[in-house]
Design a protein around this motif. Sequence first.
Motif, mmCIF file in Angstrom:
data_model
loop_
_atom_site.group_PDB
_atom_site.id
_atom_site.type_symbol
_atom_site.label_atom_id
_atom_site.label_comp_id
_atom_site.label_asym_id
_atom_site.label_seq_id
_atom_site.Cartn_x
_atom_site.Cartn_y
_atom_site.Cartn_z
ATOM 1 N N ILE A 1 66.730 37.159 -24.840
ATOM 2 C CA ILE A 1 66.744 38.051 -23.583
ATOM 3 C C ILE A 1 67.250 37.247 -22.286
ATOM 4 C CG2 ILE A 1 65.496 39.418 -21.845
ATOM 5 C CD1 ILE A 1 63.556 39.503 -24.439
ATOM 6 N N PHE A 2 68.274 37.662 -21.503
ATOM 7 C CA PHE A 2 68.995 36.918 -20.330
ATOM 8 C C PHE A 2 68.446 37.674 -19.032
ATOM 9 C CE2 PHE A 2 71.829 35.911 -23.783
ATOM 10 C CZ PHE A 2 72.218 34.738 -23.608
ATOM 11 N N ARG A 3 67.968 36.993 -18.183
ATOM 12 C CA ARG A 3 67.811 37.353 -16.756
ATOM 13 C C ARG A 3 68.723 36.285 -16.051
ATOM 14 N NH1 ARG A 3 61.684 37.533 -17.497
ATOM 15 N NH2 ARG A 3 61.376 39.300 -18.787
ATOM 16 N N PHE A 4 69.399 36.952 -14.867
ATOM 17 C CA PHE A 4 70.104 36.061 -13.922
ATOM 18 C C PHE A 4 69.629 36.082 -12.726
ATOM 19 C CE2 PHE A 4 73.080 36.713 -17.526
ATOM 20 C CZ PHE A 4 73.592 35.367 -17.817
ATOM 21 N N GLU B 1 63.935 33.217 -25.981
ATOM 22 C CA GLU B 1 64.368 33.787 -27.536
ATOM 23 C C GLU B 1 63.474 33.001 -28.583
ATOM 24 O OE1 GLU B 1 68.217 31.500 -27.379
ATOM 25 O OE2 GLU B 1 67.392 29.625 -28.243
ATOM 26 N N THR B 2 63.689 33.687 -29.451
ATOM 27 C CA THR B 2 62.874 33.452 -31.001
ATOM 28 C C THR B 2 63.965 32.832 -31.863
ATOM 29 O OG1 THR B 2 61.118 34.685 -30.563
ATOM 30 C CG2 THR B 2 61.377 33.982 -32.798
ATOM 31 N N THR C 1 62.090 28.870 -24.017
ATOM 32 C CA THR C 1 62.656 29.588 -22.875
ATOM 33 C C THR C 1 63.447 28.591 -22.319
ATOM 34 O OG1 THR C 1 60.488 30.599 -22.345
ATOM 35 C CG2 THR C 1 61.702 30.427 -20.458
ATOM 36 N N GLU C 2 64.607 28.801 -21.925
ATOM 37 C CA GLU C 2 65.643 27.847 -21.296
ATOM 38 C C GLU C 2 66.019 28.321 -19.902
ATOM 39 O OE1 GLU C 2 68.927 28.616 -24.074
ATOM 40 O OE2 GLU C 2 67.672 28.231 -25.639
ATOM 41 N N VAL C 3 66.378 27.240 -19.081
ATOM 42 C CA VAL C 3 66.716 27.617 -17.769
ATOM 43 C C VAL C 3 68.287 26.981 -17.582
ATOM 44 C CG1 VAL C 3 66.438 27.192 -15.153
ATOM 45 C CG2 VAL C 3 64.529 27.376 -16.814
ATOM 46 N N TRP C 4 69.323 27.596 -17.277
ATOM 47 C CA TRP C 4 70.550 27.526 -17.333
ATOM 48 C C TRP C 4 70.817 27.552 -15.730
ATOM 49 C CZ3 TRP C 4 73.622 25.635 -21.674
ATOM 50 C CH2 TRP C 4 72.829 26.024 -22.539
#
Length: 160
Positions: free
Chosen positions: A107-110, A119-120, A136-139
Amino acid sequence: MAVKRLHPVLLAFAILIPCGFSSRMWPGAFPRAWHPSSTDEQAIRLLNEQCLHAYDIGDVATLDRIEDAEFTLSGDFGVIAKQEHLDQVRRRTAKQDVMSRKIDPQIFRFYERVALVTETDRPSAKDGSTYAFQSTEVWVRRGDSWKLVHLHYSPLGGKQ
């Protein structure tokens, strides 16, 4: 009364526009950063796949390229900075034998120049073992590219 004589469509617009209907329904109402292109999502998906593969095989150069200088990794071990993470991958003797990987859901949130991805990840090893991790990733967008700034992951029940 004037309100009774308004055409129903005009009445609807008179009510909905002040409530924010227009800013949520028509593209371009927000700055571009609020409407990332599908190429932004595709770029992060590709970088994420490269990052996971690089970790599996111990490819420190690729991790160094994808991770931001301010990268942190967190999990049940605590929080470590980028250099410590790269050193651990470099020293690791056993490389992961991942045959396949299923990432679902992703799942992406911008938020302007920041993307939050949850994600799993379900990698499968050559010996048939499967695992599951929630992450959980922060880009962050740096110029024309995306950099991984933070990654938190937790195992979901260990071996599955």
